[in-house]
Design a protein around this motif. Structure first.
Motif, PDB file in Angstrom:
ATOM      1  N   GLU A  27      45.054  38.638  31.667  1.00 24.92           N
ATOM      2  CA  GLU A  27      44.666  39.733  32.600  1.00 24.92           C
ATOM      3  C   GLU A  27      43.705  40.255  33.732  1.00 24.92           C
ATOM      4  O   GLU A  27      44.226  41.010  34.368  1.00 24.92           O
ATOM      5  N   ALA A  28      42.709  40.264  33.155  1.00 19.52           N
ATOM      6  CA  ALA A  28      41.138  40.628  34.386  1.00 19.52           C
ATOM      7  C   ALA A  28      41.265  39.060  35.796  1.00 19.52           C
ATOM      8  O   ALA A  28      41.708  40.040  36.569  1.00 19.52           O
ATOM      9  N   THR A  29      41.737  38.159  35.372  1.00 19.26           N
ATOM     10  CA  THR A  29      42.619  37.120  35.719  1.00 19.26           C
ATOM     11  C   THR A  29      43.829  38.420  36.764  1.00 19.26           C
ATOM     12  O   THR A  29      43.825  37.749  38.272  1.00 19.26           O
ATOM     13  N   VAL A  30      44.629  38.147  36.161  1.00 23.70           N
ATOM     14  CA  VAL A  30      45.706  38.808  37.205  1.00 23.70           C
ATOM     15  C   VAL A  30      44.874  40.448  37.778  1.00 23.70           C
ATOM     16  O   VAL A  30      45.666  40.654  38.932  1.00 23.70           O
ATOM     17  N   ARG A  31      44.545  40.606  37.400  1.00 20.66           N
ATOM     18  CA  ARG A  31      44.467  41.875  38.027  1.00 20.66           C
ATOM     19  C   ARG A  31      43.351  41.729  39.101  1.00 20.66           C
ATOM     20  O   ARG A  31      43.285  42.544  40.814  1.00 20.66           O
ATOM     21  N   SER A  32      43.030  40.689  39.115  1.00 18.34           N
ATOM     22  CA  SER A  32      41.648  40.235  40.266  1.00 18.34           C
ATOM     23  C   SER A  32      42.647  39.557  41.583  1.00 18.34           C
ATOM     24  O   SER A  32      42.413  39.540  42.504  1.00 18.34           O
ATOM     25  N   ILE A  33      43.394  38.871  40.714  1.00 22.99           N
ATOM     26  CA  ILE A  33      44.678  38.803  42.464  1.00 22.99           C
ATOM     27  C   ILE A  33      45.331  39.856  42.992  1.00 22.99           C
ATOM     28  O   ILE A  33      45.489  39.590  44.028  1.00 22.99           O
ATOM     29  N   LEU A  34      45.986  40.617  42.292  1.00 20.78           N
ATOM     30  CA  LEU A  34      46.259  41.829  42.943  1.00 20.78           C
ATOM     31  C   LEU A  34      45.575  42.860  43.042  1.00 20.78           C
ATOM     32  O   LEU A  34      46.143  43.349  43.850  1.00 20.78           O
ATOM     33  N   ASP A  35      44.336  42.540  42.679  1.00 18.61           N
ATOM     34  CA  ASP A  35      43.061  43.374  43.752  1.00 18.61           C
ATOM     35  C   ASP A  35      43.079  42.425  45.292  1.00 18.61           C
ATOM     36  O   ASP A  35      42.814  43.475  46.610  1.00 18.61           O
ATOM     37  N   LEU A  36      43.423  40.926  45.460  1.00 19.42           N
ATOM     38  CA  LEU A  36      43.698  40.513  46.933  1.00 19.42           C
ATOM     39  C   LEU A  36      44.743  40.743  47.810  1.00 19.42           C
ATOM     40  O   LEU A  36      44.472  40.948  48.735  1.00 19.42           O
ATOM     41  N   PHE A  37      45.867  41.350  46.800  1.00 17.99           N
ATOM     42  CA  PHE A  37      46.965  42.211  47.303  1.00 17.99           C
ATOM     43  C   PHE A  37      46.783  43.526  47.989  1.00 17.99           C
ATOM     44  O   PHE A  37      47.778  44.118  48.101  1.00 17.99           O
ATOM     45  N   GLY A  38      45.439  44.123  47.571  1.00 25.30           N
ATOM     46  CA  GLY A  38      45.676  45.975  47.885  1.00 25.30           C
ATOM     47  C   GLY A  38      45.589  46.026  46.921  1.00 25.30           C
ATOM     48  O   GLY A  38      45.967  47.613  46.896  1.00 25.30           O
ATOM     49  N   GLY A  39      45.217  45.949  45.497  1.00 22.49           N
ATOM     50  CA  GLY A  39      45.262  46.906  44.399  1.00 22.49           C
ATOM     51  C   GLY A  39      45.923  47.172  44.160  1.00 22.49           C
ATOM     52  O   GLY A  39      47.466  47.059  44.056  1.00 22.49           O
ATOM     53  N   PRO A  40      45.807  48.997  43.610  1.00 21.05           N
ATOM     54  CA  PRO A  40      47.220  49.954  43.317  1.00 21.05           C
ATOM     55  C   PRO A  40      48.991  49.865  44.126  1.00 21.05           C
ATOM     56  O   PRO A  40      49.531  49.972  43.849  1.00 21.05           O
ATOM     57  N   ALA A  41      48.189  48.990  45.532  1.00 15.54           N
ATOM     58  CA  ALA A  41      49.309  49.469  46.973  1.00 15.54           C
ATOM     59  C   ALA A  41      50.235  48.756  46.441  1.00 15.54           C
ATOM     60  O   ALA A  41      51.168  48.699  46.600  1.00 15.54           O
ATOM     61  N   LEU A  73      48.721  42.892  27.112  1.00 14.06           N
ATOM     62  CA  LEU A  73      50.107  42.799  27.214  1.00 14.06           C
ATOM     63  C   LEU A  73      51.340  43.895  27.284  1.00 14.06           C
ATOM     64  O   LEU A  73      51.670  45.058  28.142  1.00 14.06           O
ATOM     65  N   ARG A  74      50.534  44.603  26.774  1.00 12.82           N
ATOM     66  CA  ARG A  74      51.667  46.554  27.070  1.00 12.82           C
ATOM     67  C   ARG A  74      50.760  47.178  27.172  1.00 12.82           C
ATOM     68  O   ARG A  74      51.071  47.512  28.588  1.00 12.82           O
ATOM     69  N   ARG A  75      49.636  46.823  28.208  1.00 14.75           N
ATOM     70  CA  ARG A  75      48.150  47.571  29.306  1.00 14.75           C
ATOM     71  C   ARG A  75      48.815  46.719  30.665  1.00 14.75           C
ATOM     72  O   ARG A  75      49.301  47.793  31.548  1.00 14.75           O
ATOM     73  N   MET A  76      49.765  45.376  30.565  1.00 18.41           N
ATOM     74  CA  MET A  76      50.042  45.004  31.709  1.00 18.41           C
ATOM     75  C   MET A  76      51.468  45.307  32.179  1.00 18.41           C
ATOM     76  O   MET A  76      51.837  46.347  33.315  1.00 18.41           O
ATOM     77  N   ALA A  77      51.834  46.109  30.816  1.00 21.76           N
ATOM     78  CA  ALA A  77      53.184  46.489  31.795  1.00 21.76           C
ATOM     79  C   ALA A  77      53.495  47.649  31.783  1.00 21.76           C
ATOM     80  O   ALA A  77      53.917  48.206  32.222  1.00 21.76           O
ATOM     81  N   LEU A 129      42.012  47.600  40.210  1.00 22.68           N
ATOM     82  CA  LEU A 129      42.759  47.756  39.105  1.00 22.68           C
ATOM     83  C   LEU A 129      42.125  48.131  37.960  1.00 22.68           C
ATOM     84  O   LEU A 129      41.532  47.458  37.740  1.00 22.68           O
ATOM     85  N   ALA A 130      41.929  49.057  37.493  1.00 19.85           N
ATOM     86  CA  ALA A 130      40.942  49.184  36.085  1.00 19.85           C
ATOM     87  C   ALA A 130      42.158  49.205  35.207  1.00 19.85           C
ATOM     88  O   ALA A 130      43.144  49.899  35.253  1.00 19.85           O
ATOM     89  N   PRO A 131      41.883  48.813  34.056  1.00 16.77           N
ATOM     90  CA  PRO A 131      42.484  49.017  33.207  1.00 16.77           C
ATOM     91  C   PRO A 131      43.307  50.103  32.985  1.00 16.77           C
ATOM     92  O   PRO A 131      44.671  50.089  31.859  1.00 16.77           O
ATOM     93  N   GLU A 132      42.182  51.141  33.359  1.00 14.01           N
ATOM     94  CA  GLU A 132      43.543  52.702  32.632  1.00 14.01           C
ATOM     95  C   GLU A 132      44.336  52.961  34.453  1.00 14.01           C
ATOM     96  O   GLU A 132      44.696  54.097  33.494  1.00 14.01           O
ATOM     97  N   ALA A 133      44.701  52.214  34.896  1.00 14.32           N
ATOM     98  CA  ALA A 133      44.797  52.548  36.106  1.00 14.32           C
ATOM     99  C   ALA A 133      46.842  52.880  36.086  1.00 14.32           C
ATOM    100  O   ALA A 133      47.165  51.037  36.681  1.00 14.32           O
TER     101      ALA A 133
END
Length: 161
Positions: A27-41, A73-77, A129-133
């Motif tokens: 999950e942390a790896t996915v979030r850091s990759i998404l951060d490269l693409f603009g995070g929450p955007a 998985l629930r947090r990512m969904a 992307l924080a886990p709670e975002a």
């Protein structure tokens, strides 16, 4: 440098995970990759594709919803606003159905967002992307069932219904 390659923007970001195992480290790896693409955007342009299951989407979401709140998985969904699709990538007959579901999911994301995501044009400051975002606006994308056909002349999938 990364964003020079998709000339017309990013149609969709598929996050592919196995149903049986999705750890906090992954999950942390996915979030850091998404951060490269603009995070929450970029999150409204994401779909979570869960492999190793041929269950209907509703059953898969129900199973994910029964997981403990702190489960990765629930947090990512929740983060992708339940844009979750089951993908059977082993059984031959189910692979075609999964491919059509994924194509339709990408078309739904494009329609929902009014086109592709262009990180360069967005000029988004680096966000994380924080886990709670998990809250991403009022509107929720609902992936519908549809039929798709291959248009040989246009060489693309066409959604019917």
């Amino acid at each position: 440098e990364l964003f020079k390659y998709p000339r017309h923007g990013i149609a969709c970001v598929l996050i592919v995970v196995r149903k049986t195992r999705f750890t906090a480290e992954q999950e942390a790896t996915v979030r850091s990759i998404l951060d490269l693409f603009g995070g929450p955007a970029v999150v409204p342009h994401c779909i979570l594709a869960v492999t190793g299951t041929s269950e209907p989407r509703e059953k898969l979401l129900d199973d994910i919803g029964k997981l403990p709140a702190e489960h990765s998985l629930r947090r990512m969904a929740a983060m992708v606003n339940d844009r979750v699709l089951p993908v059977e990538n082993i059984k031959e007959g189910s692979r075609l159905v999964s491919r059509l579901l994924l194509h339709h999911g990408v078309l739904e994301v494009l329609e929902f967002n009014g086109g592709a995501y262009d990180p360069e044009a967005a000029h988004i400051p680096q966000q994380h992307l924080a886990p709670e975002a998990c809250e991403h606006g009022q509107a929720a994308l609902v992936l519908k069932r549809c039929e798709s056909t291959w248009d040989a002349q246009k060489r693309r999938l066409t959604t019917v219904g």
